[in-house]
Write a protein that holds these residues in place. Structure first.
Motif, PDB file in Angstrom:
ATOM      1  N   THR B 127      -3.817  -4.247 -11.871  1.00 23.07           N
ATOM      2  CA  THR B 127      -3.783  -5.163 -10.725  1.00 23.07           C
ATOM      3  C   THR B 127      -2.759  -4.706  -9.686  1.00 23.07           C
ATOM      4  O   THR B 127      -2.894  -5.009  -8.509  1.00 23.07           O
ATOM      5  N   ASN B 128      -1.766  -3.958 -10.114  1.00 24.56           N
ATOM      6  CA  ASN B 128      -0.768  -3.445  -9.175  1.00 24.56           C
ATOM      7  C   ASN B 128      -1.326  -2.390  -8.228  1.00 24.56           C
ATOM      8  O   ASN B 128      -0.659  -1.996  -7.273  1.00 24.56           O
ATOM      9  N   CYS B 131      -4.118  -3.866  -2.915  1.00 29.09           N
ATOM     10  CA  CYS B 131      -3.313  -4.119  -1.721  1.00 29.09           C
ATOM     11  C   CYS B 131      -2.458  -5.377  -1.921  1.00 29.09           C
ATOM     12  O   CYS B 131      -2.988  -6.453  -2.177  1.00 29.09           O
ATOM     13  N   PRO B 132      -1.131  -5.257  -1.831  1.00 33.63           N
ATOM     14  CA  PRO B 132      -0.265  -6.397  -2.122  1.00 33.63           C
ATOM     15  C   PRO B 132      -0.348  -7.514  -1.076  1.00 33.63           C
ATOM     16  O   PRO B 132       0.125  -8.617  -1.311  1.00 33.63           O
ATOM     17  N   LEU B 133      -0.953  -7.202   0.080  1.00 43.19           N
ATOM     18  CA  LEU B 133      -0.994  -8.213   1.143  1.00 43.19           C
ATOM     19  C   LEU B 133      -2.129  -9.214   0.936  1.00 43.19           C
ATOM     20  O   LEU B 133      -2.165 -10.247   1.595  1.00 43.19           O
ATOM     21  N   TRP B 134      -3.075  -8.914   0.033  1.00 42.92           N
ATOM     22  CA  TRP B 134      -4.174  -9.849  -0.166  1.00 42.92           C
ATOM     23  C   TRP B 134      -4.809  -9.699  -1.544  1.00 42.92           C
ATOM     24  O   TRP B 134      -4.734 -10.598  -2.365  1.00 42.92           O
ATOM     25  N   ASP B 135      -5.427  -8.533  -1.819  1.00 38.23           N
ATOM     26  CA  ASP B 135      -6.280  -8.393  -3.005  1.00 38.23           C
ATOM     27  C   ASP B 135      -5.530  -8.552  -4.324  1.00 38.23           C
ATOM     28  O   ASP B 135      -6.092  -8.977  -5.319  1.00 38.23           O
ATOM     29  N   ARG B 136      -4.262  -8.176  -4.345  1.00 41.97           N
ATOM     30  CA  ARG B 136      -3.525  -8.207  -5.600  1.00 41.97           C
ATOM     31  C   ARG B 136      -3.441  -9.625  -6.163  1.00 41.97           C
ATOM     32  O   ARG B 136      -3.417  -9.846  -7.361  1.00 41.97           O
ATOM     33  N   GLU B 137      -3.430 -10.586  -5.259  1.00 39.34           N
ATOM     34  CA  GLU B 137      -3.346 -11.993  -5.658  1.00 39.34           C
ATOM     35  C   GLU B 137      -4.563 -12.412  -6.484  1.00 39.34           C
ATOM     36  O   GLU B 137      -4.468 -13.286  -7.333  1.00 39.34           O
ATOM     37  N   VAL B 138      -5.726 -11.804  -6.205  1.00 38.14           N
ATOM     38  CA  VAL B 138      -6.952 -12.251  -6.891  1.00 38.14           C
ATOM     39  C   VAL B 138      -7.584 -11.175  -7.779  1.00 38.14           C
ATOM     40  O   VAL B 138      -8.661 -11.380  -8.318  1.00 38.14           O
ATOM     41  N   GLN B 139      -6.897 -10.083  -7.948  1.00 39.45           N
ATOM     42  CA  GLN B 139      -7.448  -8.988  -8.758  1.00 39.45           C
ATOM     43  C   GLN B 139      -7.440  -9.382 -10.231  1.00 39.45           C
ATOM     44  O   GLN B 139      -6.460  -9.882 -10.739  1.00 39.45           O
TER      45      GLN B 139
END
Lengths: 158, 388
Positions: B127-128, B131-139
């Motif tokens: 999950t890391n 993209c930490p600005l959006w996708d990482r939150e829902v990966q």
């Protein structure tokens, strides 16, 4: 230090540790605008002037055409489900270091203008979630221009 | 593929892949595969010109592990580099080694893939990458049932039966391979009764987290002539990916497997893969993906592969043997997983796969790697030298 033994009774030694990694990520002007607009409950993408595709979340360039995006596009306040995951396997949210509560739902969706994206679904019953169903966003009461401002998507009332 | 010179696989080495290897550290694990490839190829470490070394560093949280591993691979003072391309790491290592030899830069190149997944946290590592600005939150990492949802909607209950049957076949094959991690004795019912991870993906559909390493030695034609081991020749390979721009709203855009297969078949005169290719070691992270992907690699648009699974056509003695090793659902040390596919395909061509050997002569073998950003690496190997 925790000590274990293998099947033959030999001592094995492991070191256990927990890592904490504080992080800061620069938003940049494009994602900066996008995240700022979350405070107003608005979702924005960008459109390529060459292939006409809309990308959401927005990017500065179209990855296929490698040209600057031509314009900002305000997304509709609904989308349709393409497919989904209801996940029962607990994992750590790498942004917070906290375990995600399970189950949680990942929805793969498409906006009316054809932009595909994924985000959380509020419904966790796979019998109720179907490809093609309409969903609408659910917003946090207090919004700070962060991804967590958008809590997820819920099935629209029919 | 245009090449300056031919490249041969001169040796193969693997650890036994296991769920627990607390008895060794990372470097010691790697050394087991290196010792085996040296014995298999009858080459000394000092003869090797360059080493390509790869895993997913985020998984164990050990960065630049190649620095530490010179005590395991003899890399001190040698040329080489480190490769990390997700699930495809192992197949990318093979591509890189092939390029280094084919270009004329080096005569003997060692490729090493490894992972010790009992250390660190794999899904957090995966999950890391978002993209930490959006996708990482829902990966959600690699735990996904989306392909299953799509197949169930398209083909109904029969698809669920076939996905379970494919898992049973992989278990049957893995029991013949003493190096496989999971050597389960399971039935279709066991698979369908196992707990849901992400509906309709169940625990037994999904690959394990394994500890293991695999090493392969690549030689120029001139060098290969001097070495005693039976040769397997690198015929062709291709890499296709979407990076972060894969779009579930346009499913046709996700068919990197089909795109790669079309290129490999066209360039190598393959008009009937089932007849012309003797074995396929396919990267199958879950049985649902495997069921879908067989259709993509074999251009079956109407789900014909579902009936083939239920008919037993992909068994070791079937029409088109797939994963006689037991596949990724049985063994998954991620940085090694894809190179194991190539190594196993090479062993099949040599006729050295012991109890899981396909019982017929194999002239061509296919091996694939897959990574989460719709990233395909596809290798074609042959018993005879290719005509470049």
């Amino acid at each position: 230090m925790a000590t274990k033994t293998d099947k033959e009774g030999r001592e094995l030694v492991e070191i256990r540790y927990e890592m904490g990694i504080p992080g800061t990520f620069a938003k940049g002007p494009i994602m900066g605008y996008f995240l700022e607009k979350l405070k107003e409950k608005e979702l924005w993408g960008t459109r390529c002037g060459k292939c006409n595709n809309v990308i959401f979340p927005p990017r500065v360039l179209c990855p296929k055409c490698m040209v600057d995006m031509a314009e900002w596009v305000k997304m509709e306040d609904f989308a349709h489900i393409v497919t989904f995951d209801v996940v029962h396997f607990p994992t750590i949210n790498p942004l917070t270091g906290e375990m995600r509560p399970v189950p949680y739902t990942s929805l793969f969706m498409v906006f009316p203008n054809g932009a595909g994206f994924f985000h959380f679904g509020i419904e966790h019953d796979p019998e109720k979630i179907k490809p093609g169903k309409k969903v609408v966003p659910v917003w946090a009461d207090k919004r700070e221009g962060r991804p967590a401002d958008l809590l997820g998507w819920v099935l629209a009332e029919e | 593929m245009k090449k300056t010179r031919n490249v041969a696989i001169a040796g193969v080495g693997q650890t036994k892949h296991r769920g627990h290897r607390e008895d060794v550290n990372l470097a010691e694990l790697v050394s087991e595969a290196v010792e085996e490839v040296l014995a298999d190829s009858m080459v000394d470490l000092s003869d090797i010109d360059a080493i390509v070394h790869g895993n997913m560093e985020l998984f164990e949280g050990v960065h630049q592990p190649d620095m530490w591993h010179v005590i395991a691979d003899g890399g001190y003072g040698k040329a080489g580099y480190r490769i990390t391309t997700g699930g495809t790491t192992g197949t990318t290592l093979v591509s890189a080694a092939d390029h280094l030899v084919a270009s004329g830069m080096h005569d003997l190149v060692l490729a090493i893939g490894f992972e010790k997944q009992e250390e660190g946290m794999t899904t957090t590592g995966i999950t890391n990458m978002s993209c930490p600005l959006w996708d990482r939150e829902v990966q959600t990492g690699a735990i996904t049932g989306t392909t299953g949802v799509i197949m169930m909607n398209k083909f109904g209950q029969k698809a669920e039966e076939a996905a379970a049957e494919l898992r049973v076949l992989m278990a049957t094959n893995a029991r013949k391979n003493f190096k496989a991690h999971l050597r389960l004795d399971i039935t279709r019912k066991d698979v369908l009764d196992s707990r849901v991870l992400a509906w309709p993906l169940r625990l037994l559909h999904m690959c394990p987290e394994s500890n293991g390493a695999c090493a392969m030695l690549f030689a120029s034609e001139e060098m290969a002539k001097k070495l005693p081991q039976k040769k397997v020749w690198m015929h062709d390979h291709v890499t296709i990916h979407r990076q972060e721009f894969f779009d579930f709203a346009h499913l046709e855009d996700l068919n990197t497997h089909g795109e790669a297969a079309r290129i490999i078949y066209t360039r190598n005169g393959i008009v009937n893969p089932i007849k012309q290719i003797g074995v396929f070691e396919m990267y199958d992270p879950s049985s649902w993906w495997a069921l879908d992907w067989l259709g993509k690699f074999l251009f079956m648009e109407n789900g014909e592969q579902i009936d083939m699974v239920l008919n037993g056509d992909f068994a070791i003695d079937g029409k088109f043997p797939v994963n006689p090793s037991g596949g990724v659902v049985s063994t998954n040390p991620i940085g090694a997983t894809a190179i194991i596919r190539v190594a196993e395909a090479a062993l099949q061509i040599r006729g050295d796969a012991d109890d899981h050997q396909v019982p017929r002569d194999i002239n061509l073998a296919l091996a694939s790697g897959f990574g989460g950003t719709f990233w395909t690496v596809l290798h074609l190997l042959g018993k005879d030298k290719p005509n470049h």
